[in-house]
Write an enzyme that holds these catalytic residues in place. Sequence first.
Site, PDB file in Angstrom:
ATOM      1  N   ILE A   1      -2.375  -3.068  -4.713  1.00 16.22           N
ATOM      2  CA  ILE A   1      -2.079  -2.139  -3.605  1.00 16.22           C
ATOM      3  C   ILE A   1      -2.891  -0.867  -3.839  1.00 16.22           C
ATOM      4  O   ILE A   1      -2.754  -0.247  -4.885  1.00 16.22           O
ATOM      5  CB  ILE A   1      -0.575  -1.758  -3.594  1.00 16.22           C
ATOM      6  CG1 ILE A   1       0.323  -3.005  -3.518  1.00 16.22           C
ATOM      7  CG2 ILE A   1      -0.260  -0.774  -2.463  1.00 16.22           C
ATOM      8  CD1 ILE A   1       0.351  -3.698  -2.185  1.00 16.22           C
ATOM      9  N   HIS A   2      -3.730  -0.494  -2.866  1.00 16.89           N
ATOM     10  CA  HIS A   2      -4.482   0.747  -3.062  1.00 16.89           C
ATOM     11  C   HIS A   2      -4.823   1.502  -1.785  1.00 16.89           C
ATOM     12  O   HIS A   2      -5.434   2.561  -1.851  1.00 16.89           O
ATOM     13  CB  HIS A   2      -5.773   0.465  -3.828  1.00 16.89           C
ATOM     14  CG  HIS A   2      -6.826  -0.176  -2.983  1.00 16.89           C
ATOM     15  ND1 HIS A   2      -6.832  -1.520  -2.718  1.00 16.89           N
ATOM     16  CD2 HIS A   2      -7.890   0.336  -2.320  1.00 16.89           C
ATOM     17  CE1 HIS A   2      -7.868  -1.808  -1.943  1.00 16.89           C
ATOM     18  NE2 HIS A   2      -8.527  -0.700  -1.675  1.00 16.89           N
ATOM     19  N   ARG A   3      -4.455   0.971  -0.602  1.00 14.63           N
ATOM     20  CA  ARG A   3      -4.789   1.672   0.646  1.00 14.63           C
ATOM     21  C   ARG A   3      -4.186   3.069   0.652  1.00 14.63           C
ATOM     22  O   ARG A   3      -3.010   3.224   0.273  1.00 14.63           O
ATOM     23  CB  ARG A   3      -4.225   0.935   1.861  1.00 14.63           C
ATOM     24  CG  ARG A   3      -4.826  -0.377   2.093  1.00 14.63           C
ATOM     25  CD  ARG A   3      -5.863  -0.381   3.208  1.00 14.63           C
ATOM     26  NE  ARG A   3      -6.789  -1.454   2.935  1.00 14.63           N
ATOM     27  CZ  ARG A   3      -8.062  -1.319   2.579  1.00 14.63           C
ATOM     28  NH1 ARG A   3      -8.596  -0.134   2.496  1.00 14.63           N
ATOM     29  NH2 ARG A   3      -8.808  -2.366   2.310  1.00 14.63           N
TER      30      ARG A   3
ATOM     31  N   ARG B   1      -7.051   4.648  -7.915  1.00 14.72           N
ATOM     32  CA  ARG B   1      -6.336   5.495  -6.954  1.00 14.72           C
ATOM     33  C   ARG B   1      -4.817   5.323  -7.093  1.00 14.72           C
ATOM     34  O   ARG B   1      -4.066   6.289  -7.147  1.00 14.72           O
ATOM     35  CB  ARG B   1      -6.766   5.081  -5.539  1.00 14.72           C
ATOM     36  CG  ARG B   1      -5.869   5.555  -4.411  1.00 14.72           C
ATOM     37  CD  ARG B   1      -6.251   4.833  -3.126  1.00 14.72           C
ATOM     38  NE  ARG B   1      -7.480   5.342  -2.559  1.00 14.72           N
ATOM     39  CZ  ARG B   1      -7.579   6.490  -1.907  1.00 14.72           C
ATOM     40  NH1 ARG B   1      -6.516   7.245  -1.724  1.00 14.72           N
ATOM     41  NH2 ARG B   1      -8.718   6.879  -1.399  1.00 14.72           N
TER      42      ARG B   1
ATOM     43  N   ASP C   1      -2.717  -5.215  -0.155  1.00 14.46           N
ATOM     44  CA  ASP C   1      -3.131  -4.558   1.086  1.00 14.46           C
ATOM     45  C   ASP C   1      -4.655  -4.562   1.185  1.00 14.46           C
ATOM     46  O   ASP C   1      -5.237  -3.851   1.993  1.00 14.46           O
ATOM     47  CB  ASP C   1      -2.559  -3.139   1.202  1.00 14.46           C
ATOM     48  CG  ASP C   1      -2.998  -2.216   0.060  1.00 14.46           C
ATOM     49  OD1 ASP C   1      -3.844  -2.625  -0.772  1.00 14.46           O
ATOM     50  OD2 ASP C   1      -2.492  -1.080   0.007  1.00 14.46           O
TER      51      ASP C   1
END
Length: 372
Positions: free
Chosen positions: A203-205, A238, A291
């Site tokens: 998950i990084h969006r 991130r 994501d």
Amino acid sequence: MSVVGARPNFMKVAPILLQLSKYPDEFESVLVHTGQHYDEAMSEVFFRDLGIKKPDFNLSVGSGSHAFQTGEIMKRFEEVCMSHRPDLVLVAGDVNSTVACSLTATKLLIRVGHIESGLRSFDRTMPEEINRIVTDRISDLLFTTEASGNCNLQDEGVPEEKIFFVGNTMIDSLVRCSEVIARTGPGARVIGAGNGPFSLATIHRPSNVDDPDQLQKVLDILRSASRYSPVLFVTHPRTRERMRSLETQMECVEVEGDLQDLKEGVVYLLPPLSYLDFLYLMARATAVLTDSGGIQEETTFLGVPCLTLRENTERPITVQIGSNELVGLDKERILTALDRIFQGSWKNPKVPPLWDGKAAERIVEVLSTIKC
Ligand code: UD1
């Protein structure tokens, strides 16, 4: 002149470089790395895994705001274009390097080919959507991966003769590297993961990790998912940075070396993995929660159930005929989906047309018809 910049570019461009190198009399192939991703884990390891040649130019742009990154790449790429005058610039995907280099080349009257063209999430809050729209608008050759790409481009008024439905070069890399893994093993630090069922998460969006409440929801979902099987959470820099600044830290186990004896109810935190290691795990996962854009496609090809923690996708084929389902951050929806996956009643996915490992061959065939 092929451009790579960020992690998801490397697997899309590698097969084209390989294919171009087979015809040295026809093509002079030059590689530019913008340096958007720059460290060992996010960049260098992919060059090794995918057998990409050393870039002829490295623009070393590094991290920064969108405007900084895009502007800085444009300035530095302009110099390379001016000194080298390529006949064509090839860009891939939807990252800042893609839009920066296509804008630069177009303004110098150099033709641009866009690999993975036409995808649309219709969500302009995603930086990638802006990059896709702008790049497609100014590119001369638009190479699409799925039929929706052709429809979107036609709807936007792109002339038919610019659009080439060629398939998916990212799947070319997957096919080639799966054979490498089958022959030599993953070379992985993650061998022990093969011992039992597990879920894999990435998950990084910005929409999922930049807001602490959203990130907290994500972590809560992963914690609940771990009741079905251990969750291997491969974290992007991130995400890791945002997790550090959360007030309530999630209890999880940091994995440094080999993965052994995974336990239900535990979320294991892993650093960014190499391409071969990640592919090895993805092919063996019972479920993938993500994501990412590319992972939706890779899981569809592999037939691995994928839950996409977003409300939209620019890759609708993966939901229509593939193994992907959009679940947002809705915990009930996700747990219901996991019930189905772990009971073995997930949908029966099909591989989309032309995702056959030969997309780069088709692209290079098109390139060989271009007059310089
Ligand atoms: C970029 C792409 C995104 C893609 C993602 C995959 C854009 C707009 N976004 O997002 O589409 O899914 O890459 O990885 O281009 N960092 C490192 N090491 C690196 C590179 C970055 O630690 O080698 C850190 C930076 O310090 C920064 C963060 O990661 O804080 C974000 O990097 P950035 O390139 O700005 O965008 P991504 O979020 O990676």
